[in-house]
Structures are given as structure tokens and as C-alpha cells.
Design an enzyme around this catalytic site. Structure first.
Site, PDB file in Angstrom:
ATOM      1  N   ARG A  35       0.767  -1.268  -0.183  1.00  0.00           N
ATOM      2  CA  ARG A  35      -0.020   0.104  -0.144  1.00  0.00           C
ATOM      3  C   ARG A  35       1.102   1.183  -0.064  1.00  0.00           C
ATOM      4  NH1 ARG A  35      -5.275   1.149   2.070  1.00  0.00           N
ATOM      5  NH2 ARG A  35      -5.723   4.112   1.856  1.00  0.00           N
ATOM      6  N   ASP A  74       5.855 -11.054   1.546  1.00  0.00           N
ATOM      7  CA  ASP A  74       4.579 -11.449   0.424  1.00  0.00           C
ATOM      8  C   ASP A  74       3.529 -12.959   0.754  1.00  0.00           C
ATOM      9  OD1 ASP A  74       3.057 -11.527  -1.426  1.00  0.00           O
ATOM     10  OD2 ASP A  74       3.821 -10.398  -2.985  1.00  0.00           O
ATOM     11  N   THR A 144     -16.682  -7.152   1.521  1.00  0.00           N
ATOM     12  CA  THR A 144     -17.094  -5.478   1.858  1.00  0.00           C
ATOM     13  C   THR A 144     -18.680  -5.399   0.970  1.00  0.00           C
ATOM     14  OG1 THR A 144     -16.863  -3.654  -0.117  1.00  0.00           O
ATOM     15  CG2 THR A 144     -15.609  -5.792  -0.797  1.00  0.00           C
ATOM     16  N   SER A 179     -16.565  -2.983  -9.195  1.00  0.00           N
ATOM     17  CA  SER A 179     -15.576  -3.225 -10.015  1.00  0.00           C
ATOM     18  C   SER A 179     -15.494  -4.592  -9.644  1.00  0.00           C
ATOM     19  CB  SER A 179     -15.255  -2.411  -9.504  1.00  0.00           C
ATOM     20  OG  SER A 179     -14.370  -2.526  -7.446  1.00  0.00           O
ATOM     21  N   TYR A 181     -12.045  -5.257  -8.667  1.00  0.00           N
ATOM     22  CA  TYR A 181     -11.661  -5.431  -6.811  1.00  0.00           C
ATOM     23  C   TYR A 181     -12.750  -6.137  -5.991  1.00  0.00           C
ATOM     24  CZ  TYR A 181     -11.767  -4.251  -2.040  1.00  0.00           C
ATOM     25  OH  TYR A 181     -12.935  -4.049  -0.267  1.00  0.00           O
ATOM     26  N   HIS A 182     -14.079  -5.454  -6.787  1.00  0.00           N
ATOM     27  CA  HIS A 182     -15.564  -6.059  -5.800  1.00  0.00           C
ATOM     28  C   HIS A 182     -15.916  -7.267  -6.624  1.00  0.00           C
ATOM     29  CE1 HIS A 182     -16.176  -2.054  -4.671  1.00  0.00           C
ATOM     30  NE2 HIS A 182     -16.606  -2.340  -3.883  1.00  0.00           N
ATOM     31  N   LYS A 185     -13.663 -10.003  -4.333  1.00  0.00           N
ATOM     32  CA  LYS A 185     -14.078 -10.002  -2.933  1.00  0.00           C
ATOM     33  C   LYS A 185     -15.505 -11.443  -2.749  1.00  0.00           C
ATOM     34  CE  LYS A 185     -12.100  -7.180   0.459  1.00  0.00           C
ATOM     35  NZ  LYS A 185     -11.106  -7.309   0.643  1.00  0.00           N
ATOM     36  N   VAL A 211     -15.404   2.834   5.441  1.00  0.00           N
ATOM     37  CA  VAL A 211     -15.213   3.336   6.972  1.00  0.00           C
ATOM     38  C   VAL A 211     -14.461   4.549   6.938  1.00  0.00           C
ATOM     39  CG1 VAL A 211     -13.481   2.472   8.719  1.00  0.00           C
ATOM     40  CG2 VAL A 211     -13.880   0.639   7.556  1.00  0.00           C
ATOM     41  N   ARG A 326     -17.369   6.320 -12.701  1.00  0.00           N
ATOM     42  CA  ARG A 326     -17.300   4.802 -12.347  1.00  0.00           C
ATOM     43  C   ARG A 326     -18.981   4.619 -12.780  1.00  0.00           C
ATOM     44  NH1 ARG A 326     -15.885   3.848  -6.373  1.00  0.00           N
ATOM     45  NH2 ARG A 326     -14.374   5.325  -6.060  1.00  0.00           N
TER      46      ARG A 326
END
Ligand SMILES: NC(=O)c1ccc[n+]([C@@H]2O[C@H](COP(=O)([O-])OP(=O)(O)OC[C@H]3O[C@@H](n4cnc5c(N)ncnc54)[C@H](O)[C@@H]3O)[C@@H](O)[C@H]2O)c1
Length: 382
Positions: A35, A74, A144, A179, A181-182, A185, A211, A326
Site C-alpha cells: 500500500r 508477501d 465488503t 468493480s 476489486y469487488h 472479494k 470506513v 464509475r
């Protein structure tokens, strides 16, 4: 408890290390600084200056006398992860170590491929390490709320009973990512469910909303203990972005109509939710799912709240409705059920005017570090 926290350097990981350590548990933290490095690469570094993990644990020990063990590496590297499991044999593993940004995953093919590979392989490796070293170890995984998307029906807590042609069964609640990313998940959840059924593991999957916040009881003791905090388009969650924009005198970037609604929670409540879940483990062979949010807000509601409090504090906040980069519904039904964590003992910190004022005050201390170029670059979904 002996708790292994993966992603310990992150926005949620470091406060979680302190939260468990403060309460007398043995904490082992692991991170590969993905990150931080990505934020340097994309010129969107943390608002807060944060020493590295080894330095932070020294500061923590100096203040509290409590030790946190740190390993840099990692966890897509299975040998590395397995050696940590063998050395410590944790009772609980908390998995934060993923690429956590939707816009990051939409930048280009390489970032999408990285997100897919990183998020799925970290999860797979944890499942294998738990099976190999101690199948009784409780896995707490951060999912998420975005896994559910914005369906036109109530969002249940993880599961849905379906009656079809006079027969009934219970399934994972339908998921529709917004997305790549989602999508990872969702795939994580599917993988967890597969191995829970197959190997009888104990897993809690926390469907967390965005958050906000910067302060926890532990980090309030010394500014050097504050978490990393992003306010940029890529890694900053919406309310965190709005507060920093307001402090910088930059118009709040509301995407499209601003009626997109999500379930939010205070950083302090993430700590509670994870802690409560760890203390009251899932059963063997159970995938337990909680919806981890405390209040729903639309983006417009958040922008109005930030404007009201910001104006009161003398910031003269402007709201700018910009074309939505988006692909998402800007008007939709949103009714989420989220009683599971309350039943475990969660005492929510709601977004009161006082909480917002405190958020402005702490953010203002770092105003000289704000990089306005990071606020909005318009990463397109299309
Ligand atoms: N912050 C939120 O609002 C939010 C909301 C919903 C879900 N989540 C989820 O919670 C988790 C933590 O989020 P966060 O905001 O703290 O993100 P973060 O990026 O600040 O923390 C994740 C940490 O994991 C590390 N990491 C990533 N891949 C790794 C790897 N392969 N090996 C070792 N370390 C690795 C990163 O360097 C980082 O420090 C993520 O899984 C995210 O998807 C966060």
C-alpha cells in the site's frame, strides 16, 4: 489469544494490532508495504506521517510496555506464510492483506491482474496454511458490502433462503460487483465457502462498508501511532476524502447525482467488530457472515453534513457535482440488515456533529501535507 494480523501496516491493520495488544493478546503483524509503495508510485501518499511497522511497534512498546512481533513479507508467497504459521500457531488470523481499492483495480489491465492475483492467492494461501498447521484456527476475513451491489431487494446478512418450485434451500446472498476489486472479494467469499464445506474450517467473513475516521483510543496516546490515512481518489474512502477536501478549500467531489447510498462505520467500530468476532469464534464448518456497517448515508447526505460542520468551523465548504467516472446506479433501493454484530456486543459510534468536528480538528493538524493533485484524476470505469 495469539492473533496473526495480515496487512498490519494498513489503515485498519495497524489500529487493530494496537487494539488487540492493548487488551492483553499476543499480536503478530505481517505486511509487504504494497500500500505504501503503490501510494508513492501513484503520488497519493498518506496525509499522516507514519513510521514503518518496526518503528511503530517500538513506539508502542515504549508507551505501553507491550510487544508486537513484526514480519515483512508477501503472503502470496506460501513458504513465507507457512513459516509464520508454524512459528506462532495462531488461534485467530485476521486477513486484511489485499489490494483494497476499486479505482486501483480499474486503472488498467496490469492493475486489474495484480488485484485478482494478490487478493485470491493471499486468501488461498491462508486457507492452506490453516489446514496444514491448525484447522481449528479461526479465519476472520474482510469482505465488503460492495459484494452485494445495490439490488432492488433488502440485503440480508450473508444468506438468502430461496423457495423454488415448492422446494427451499439457503444460498449465499446474490452478489453483483461494481468493480474488479469487488469481484475479487466475491470470489474470495466463494472460495472461503468452498473450503469451509470441504475442510470444515471456521471462518467469519465481514461485509464491511466504507470506513471513516482517524482517531482510536490507542493512537490518540501519541501522534506517532496514528494510522496511514488516504484522501485521494484511489485509496481514500468517500468521507475521509470529503473532510480533507473541506480542510484544503477544495470543492467536495460528489460523483453524478450523489444519491448512491452505502453503509458506513467509524474506524473505532471496525476495531470492535473484529475484536468481538475474534472473541466469539465461528463454529467448525461454519462460514459466518456479518454486515459490518452502523449507518447508511447517501453521498449527498455526507457532503451536506461535511458542509454544515465545515462552514460552522469557518472552512466555507463548496460541493461540486462532477460527471461520474464509475459505472454505478445513482438512484437505487438500499435496505441492509445488520444486527449480527450488535448481537455480539457492538456499541456503535455514530456520525454525530461532535464526531465530525473532532474529525476536522485532527485532519487540520496535517493540512500542510495535503497534495491537492491527488484529490481527483478521474479514473474511468469505461
Ligand atoms: N477501509 C475500508 O473502508 C474498507 C471497507 C471495506 C473493506 N475493506 C477491506 O479491509 C481490508 C483492509 O483495508 P484497509 O483500508 O486497511 O487497506 P490497506 O491497503 O490500508 O491495508 C491492507 C494492507 O495489506 C498489505 N498487503 C496487501 N497485499 C499484501 C500481500 N500480498 N502480502 C502482505 N501484505 C499485503 C498492504 O501493504 C496494506 O498495508 C481490505 O481487505 C479491504 O478490502 C476496507
Amino acid at each position: 489469544m495469539r492473533v496473526l494480523i495480515l496487512g498490519a501496516d494498513g489503515y485498519l491493520g495497524w489500529p487493530t494490532c494496537m487494539y488487540f495488544s492493548e487488551r492483553g493478546h499476543e499480536v503478530i503483524g505481517v505486511d509487504n508495504y504494497f500500500r505504501r509503495n503503490a501510494a508513492v508510485e501513484l503520488d497519493c501518499e498518506s496525509l499522516t506521517p507514519t513510521p514503518n511497522l518496526i518503528q511503530r511497534t517500538k513506539i508502542w512498546e515504549e508507551i505501553t510496555g507491550k510487544k508486537i512481533s513484526i514480519h515483512t513479507g508477501d503472503i502470496t508467497n506460501y513458504e513465507f506464510l507457512l513459516s509464520i504459521f508454524k512459528e506462532y500457531n495462531p488461534d485467530t488470523v485476521i486477513h486484511y492483506a489485499e489490494q483494497p481499492s476499486a479505482p486501483y483495480s480499474m486503472i488498467n489491465r496490469d492493475k486489474a491482474a495484480f488485484t485478482l492475483q494478490n487478493n485470491l492467492i493471499t486468501t488461498l494461501n491462508i486457507l492452506y496454511a490453516v489446514k496444514e498447521v491448525n484447522p481449528d484456527c479461526h479465519i476472520i476475513k474482510l469482505g465488503t458490502m460492495g459484494e452485494y451491489g445495490t439490488p432492488n431487494i433488502d440485503i440480508e446478512e450473508g444468506w438468502l433462503e430461496i423457495e423454488h418450485k415448492n422446494r427451499k434451500d439457503k444460498f449465499l446472498f446474490p452478489r453483483q460487483a461494481g468493480s474488479l476489486y469487488h469481484t475479487t472479494k466475491i470470489q474470495d467469499t466463494d472460495m472461503l465457502w468452498f473450503y469451509v464445506r470441504t475442510w470444515g474450517l471456521r471462518v467469519t467473513d465481514l461485509m464491511q462498508g466504507p470506513v471513516y475516521g482517524l482517531s482510536t483510543d490507542e493512537s490518540d496516546r501519541d501522534p506517532r501511532l496514528i494510522s496511514i490515512f488516504n484522501y485521494d481518489e484511489i485509496f481514500g474512502t468517500v468521507l475521509n476524502r470529503f473532510i480533507v477536501q473541506a480542510v484544503a478549500g477544495y470543492p467536495l467531489t460528489v460523483y453524478g447525482k450523489g444519491n448512491q447510498t452505502r453503509g458506513f462505520l467509524n474506524l473505532k467500530d471496525t476495531m470492535q467488530c473484529v475484536y468481538l468476532s475474534a472473541g466469539q469464534s465461528a463454529e467448525k464448518g461454519q462460514l459466518r457472515i456479518f454486515n459490518q456497517m452502523t449507518e447508511p448515508f447517501s453521498i449527498n447526505q455526507l457532503a451536506e453534513k461535511v458542509k454544515t460542520i465545515g462552514d460552522k468551523l469557518g472552512y466555507s465548504v463548496e460541493i461540486n457535482r462532477i460527471e461520474n467516472p464509475r459505472v454505478e446506479k445513482e438512484e437505487h433501493y438500499y435496505n441492509v440488515h445488520y444486527t449480527g454484530l450488535i448481537d455480539l456486543g457492538l456499541k456503535p459510534h455514530y456520525l454525530t456533529d461532535e464526531v465530525l468536528e473532532g474529525f476536522f480538528t485532527i485532519t487540520d493538524k496535517y493540512r500542510d501535507r495535503i497534495n491537492k493533485d491527488a484529490f481527483f484524476r478521474g479514473i474511468q470505469w469505461k
